[in-house]
Design a protein around this motif. Structure first.
Motif, PDB file in Angstrom:
ATOM      1  N   MET A 173     -14.858   6.819  -4.721  1.00 44.93           N
ATOM      2  CA  MET A 173     -14.222   6.228  -5.899  1.00 44.93           C
ATOM      3  C   MET A 173     -15.283   5.874  -6.942  1.00 44.93           C
ATOM      4  O   MET A 173     -16.273   5.208  -6.634  1.00 44.93           O
ATOM      5  N   ALA A 197     -18.323   2.211  -3.117  1.00 36.75           N
ATOM      6  CA  ALA A 197     -17.965   2.813  -4.401  1.00 36.75           C
ATOM      7  C   ALA A 197     -19.204   3.230  -5.188  1.00 36.75           C
ATOM      8  O   ALA A 197     -20.294   2.687  -4.999  1.00 36.75           O
ATOM      9  N   ASP A 233     -12.497   6.678 -12.159  1.00 42.57           N
ATOM     10  CA  ASP A 233     -11.159   6.498 -11.592  1.00 42.57           C
ATOM     11  C   ASP A 233     -10.491   5.236 -12.118  1.00 42.57           C
ATOM     12  O   ASP A 233      -9.263   5.173 -12.226  1.00 42.57           O
ATOM     13  N   LYS A 352      -6.007   2.762  -2.761  1.00 43.01           N
ATOM     14  CA  LYS A 352      -6.445   3.458  -1.541  1.00 43.01           C
ATOM     15  C   LYS A 352      -5.294   3.621  -0.554  1.00 43.01           C
ATOM     16  O   LYS A 352      -5.129   4.675   0.060  1.00 43.01           O
TER      17      LYS A 352
END
Length: 447
Positions: A173, A197, A233, A352
């Protein structure tokens, strides 16, 4: 509301409305009050990055030490870190030096009780009496004088708790964060990076005067551009003391507190985790949010503006989710204050778990055009009790009917009257807002 303490503590220009002497006296009163029943009270103090922060931090500490308290300095930290650590680490009270989303030249003092909740008004009024010299207290002498300690471990404990409570794998991500050159600089990147991340940060170099400067949750334009240009994202924008969150989806669209309440409320509803099937909002929530809740069989309650009022309602009935359009979101089973990073982690968890993008999660909520205009006034009470202005507000409300609304209220922290209208079109919002604000100016109430 008291003379100095508004809905979010004391706030004003440093060394003008908010002075060092006030900070010392606040510290003295708290040190005295909590040391009456023990040798040394235990008080936690944190601050954001603005220039005057260390001055007020040390003033508060000196005052508290002088009346018998031992003070632990957390340094630069989010406001919710103070709230969490006060209750978890057995402090008598906590103090945060911050003016939240205000410019650097302002500052503020927020006080939390031993449960991490904003101090009740009866205590604040007693502090105000001491500030004004209406009461006296005894200074500590001999072995009763306290001392202060730098407590870097505290921030580590807070970050560890965030990761443990929101355990997930964010590998793959790409997240952009706007730290507003404020408190989030101390926690956000480290926490998100530890969860796997890829994190890019903007406005991450505080220098004392750039906090909130064209940055953060009140100025997310830079983050919107960054997310699009770098194909992130999601974007996460915090305010100066990191207790609120405004998100940005992959297409650069703003996801404010109403969207966040919708996404989290719907997910919790589907998971049977929304206690009593109720989300607590303030009167500033968009009309579209209520219509979306009704469509999904979710109930809601409105409170006055201010996260303290949201929390009061949640505590009274054990509701699990509440918040404000501005991005203060409270998860009552986990925290007793808004926490921008905690909210971000919950939002990421839903992404998620569902495999959906933020844009997909936000679908289903139509936000009615809304316009909020602030008018700086000489006296908020006189404006709100003017019969002509009240008649004009009633006229606008009747005109809008069920397809819009008008809300006129005083700011809890500034000499402002806020006029908000929601309607079918932006032009209609503008026309209705100006019907009221023009009258305020015409009658000479504007400062």
């Amino acid at each position: 509301m008291g003379k100095y303490f508004g809905t979010d503590g004391v706030r004003g220009r440093a060394n003008e409305q908010l002075t060092l002497d006030m900070a010392v006296r606040i510290g003295q009163w708290l040190g005295w009050y909590y040391s009456k029943s023990k040798t040394h009270a235990k008080i936690l103090i944190g601050r954001d990055t603005r220039l005057s922060g260390s001055m007020f931090e040390l003033g508060l500490a000196a005052g508290a030490v002088s009346t018998g308290a031992n003070v632990y300095l957390l340094g630069i930290c989010p406001t919710p870190a103070i709230s969490y650590l006060v209750s978890e680490e057995d402090f008598d009270c906590g103090i945060m030096v911050s003016a939240s989303h205000n410019p650097f030249y302002d500052n503020g003092i927020k006080i939390f009780n031993h449960e991490g909740i904003k101090m009740p008004e009866d205590i604040l009024l007693q502090i105000e009496d001491y500030i004004d010299g209406k009461s006296q207290i005894e200074l500590a002498t001999g072995e009763r004088v306290g001392e202060y300690f730098d407590w870097e471990t505290g921030l580590e404990l807070y970050i560890s708790w965030l990761k443990k409570t929101n355990s997930m794998d964010l590998s793959g991500m790409h997240i952009a964060v706007d730290l507003a050159n404020g408190s989030a600089c101390s926690t956000a990147v480290e926490t998100l990076d530890a969860l796997g991340a890829t994190v890019d940060a903007i406005n991450a170099s505080p220098n004392g005067v750039n906090i909130n400067l064209k940055a953060g949750s009140t100025h997310p334009e830079g983050l919107q551009r960054f997310v699009i240009e770098n194909q992130c994202d999601i974007g996460l924008a915090f305010d100066g003391d990191a207790d609120r969150l405004i998100a940005v989806d992959a297409k650069g669209r703003l996801i404010n507190g109403d969207y966040i309440l919708y996404i989290l409320g719907l997910h919790m509803h589907e998971q049977n985790k929304l206690n009593q099937n109720i989300v607590v909002t303030t009167v500033m929530a968009n009309l579209g949010l209520y219509k979306a809740f009704q469509k999904n069989n979710i109930d809601y309650i409105q409170t006055p503006v201010g996260d303290k009022y949201v929390l009061e309602e949640m505590m009274k009935h054990d509701y699990s989710l509440g918040g404000e359009q501005s991005g203060h979101i409270i998860f009552y089973k986990d925290e007793v204050t808004g926490d921008g990073l905690f909210s971000a982690l919950r939002l990421l968890h839903v992404m998620k778990e569902t495999g959906k993008s933020l844009e997909e999660l936000a679908n289903g909520l139509y936000i009615y055009p809304q316009l909020l205009e602030n008018v700086q006034v000489k006296d908020k009470n006189i404006v709100l009790h003017d019969e002509d202005i009240q008649a004009k507000i009633d006229e606008v409300a009747q005109f809008l009917g069920e397809e819009g609304r008008i809300l006129v209220r005083p700011s809890g922290t500034e000499p402002l009257i806020r006029v908000m209208v929601e309607a079918a079109t932006q032009r209609l919002c503008e026309d209705c807002v100006h019907m009221v604000t023009d009258l305020i100016y015409k009658k000479g109430y504007a400062a």
